[in-house]
Design an enzyme around this catalytic site. Structure first.
Site, PDB file in Angstrom:
ATOM      1  N   TYR A  86       0.859  -1.192   0.000  1.00 55.45           N
ATOM      2  CA  TYR A  86       0.000   0.000   0.000  1.00 55.45           C
ATOM      3  C   TYR A  86       0.887   1.230   0.000  1.00 55.45           C
ATOM      4  O   TYR A  86       1.877   1.291   0.731  1.00 55.45           O
ATOM      5  CB  TYR A  86      -0.875   0.006   1.262  1.00 55.45           C
ATOM      6  N   GLU A 126      -3.308   7.422  -4.280  1.00 55.87           N
ATOM      7  CA  GLU A 126      -3.234   6.178  -3.518  1.00 55.87           C
ATOM      8  C   GLU A 126      -3.120   4.995  -4.474  1.00 55.87           C
ATOM      9  O   GLU A 126      -3.841   4.946  -5.467  1.00 55.87           O
ATOM     10  CB  GLU A 126      -4.504   6.025  -2.663  1.00 55.87           C
TER      11      GLU A 126
END
Ligand code: GDP
Ligand code: MN
Length: 373
Positions: free
Chosen positions: A100, A185
């Site tokens: 992530y 993101e």
């Protein structure tokens, strides 16, 4: 302005961040042909929401014909309450690990913040705090390669993977600044064989930077039709869904009015800041938009500074005469030219309240059907 995954990946591709080969489709036609050259395929619904995988919005077809069929099915469904207007058809990549990484703005520290994790992937929200790497970026220095290596090291990455990650983070920060993003993101950032690839893309741009993508603007519109109409005449209007329509003059007083309605047990239908010096015509238009939402009562909260109470009163009197107002109207009117304003309303058989508490209590009671008009 939130961008769809396919738009985010378009930006990634331009800026040198590896993404799978793929193409956005707005109808199933052509999907089979496009996938004919790919060894395996994933079809992803394009909605402005995460958790698409868990909601059934990501399909793994076995043949080109099946890919086209899934595309058609997704394009006629609703995923997480959002109608699917596009699908992204991509080469399915092999996933060995999921990481992530995100860059956002830390408002409190007034700095960009990098958040990364080697324990993340789809369930990042559940990741333990100690597995998250968080580092602020000095905007004057920018995000330098050593910073990227530091993040990679803290994530526990080594060797070529750490090197690729650091390079990617530099590019990610570059585009974060270049496009005035509020968030970028990648979840998951995948290790595919020996390569790091962005399997998903989420980018939110500052609304003031939206002009850079005129071709995308109509597709990323999140405002309702009424909200757009109001914006065209310079009125900030947001639909909320309760039953008391609200008009006030100034963003601060409007927010406070919404809070006070809640405090008195009511629910606001909308936010509407009719601005400082809204004239009769603008007020009439604002009221018309509000009436079209069918509120059970309308609360007007005016604290006249630049706004003159007599102008406001005249506008309401006029609208009541010409358009007619079928819902109970509660007006609180104080400030500049207050006496004149109250008198105009009185001549029309309308009362003006002095305190916001009285007015809100009355509007809440009327909306609940607890008091007669
Ligand atoms: P989200 O659930 O809306 O965030 O959608 P994502 O794009 O993150 O996809 C969710 C999950 O679908 C990923 O974590 C993967 O497990 C899977 N997925 C998506 N694309 C691929 C792909 O190309 N290959 C494989 N093997 N899995 C994928
Ligand atoms: Mn994702």
């Amino acid at each position: 302005m939130k961008l769809y995954e396919y738009m985010g990946k378009d930006i990634f591709r331009r800026e040198g961040i590896p993404v799978p080969r793929g193409k956005a489709f707005f109808s199933p036609a052509g999907v089979a042909d496009f996938t004919a050259g790919l060894s395996s395929v994933v079809v992803k619904c394009q909605v402005l929401s995460g958790g698409r995988g868990k909601a059934g919005g990501i399909k793994f077809p076995g043949t080109p014909a099946e890919a086209e069929q899934y595309a058609g099915e997704l394009l006629s469904t609703v995923i997480r309450d959002l109608p699917v207007e596009a699908v992204l058809v991509e080469e399915k990549i092999q996933i060995n690990k999921e990481y992530y990484v995100a860059i956002t703005v830390d408002g409190a520290r007034r700095k960009p913040l990098v958040i990364a994790s080697a324990h993340g992937g789809v369930d990042i929200e559940d990741a333990a705090e100690e597995h998250l790497v968080k580092l602020h970026v000095d905007v004057h220095a920018g995000l330098q390669p050593f910073f990227g290596r530091e993040v990679a090291r803290k994530m526990g990455l080594t060797g070529d993977e750490a090197r690729q990650f650091a390079q990617m983070l530099v590019k990610l920060y570059h585009l974060f600044r270049k496009y005035d993003a509020e968030l970028v993101e990648i979840n998951p950032l995948v290790v595919s064989g020996s390569q790091l690839i962005a399997a998903d893309a989420k980018i939110t741009l500052d609304d003031e930077a939206a002009y850079r993508f005129p071709e995308w603007l109509p597709r990323v519109e999140e405002r309702t039709e009424r909200e757009q109409q109001a914006a065209e005449i310079g009125i900030s209007f947001v639909e909320l869904g309760g039953d008391i329509g609200v008009i006030a003059n100034g963003a601060g007083i409007t927010m406070a009015t919404l809070d006070i309605i809640q405090h008195f047990g009511g629910s606001p239908r909308n936010f509407m800041d009719a601005g400082g010096g809204a004239g009769t015509e603008a007020t009439a238009k604002a009221l018309e938009i509000l009436l079209s939402t069918n509120p059970k009562a309308i609360l007007v909260n005016i604290f006249g500074g630049i706004t003159r109470c007599d102008d406001v009163a005249r506008a309401f009197a006029q609208v009541r005469e010409t358009v007619g107002i079928a819902v109970p109207l509660v007006i609180r009117l104080v400030g500049t030219n207050e006496e004149a304003g109250v008198e105009i309303l009185r001549q029309q058989g309308m009362t003006a309240y002095r305190t916001v508490q009285e007015a809100v209590a009355r509007a809440v009671a009327l909306a609940a059907g607890k008091e007669a008009v």
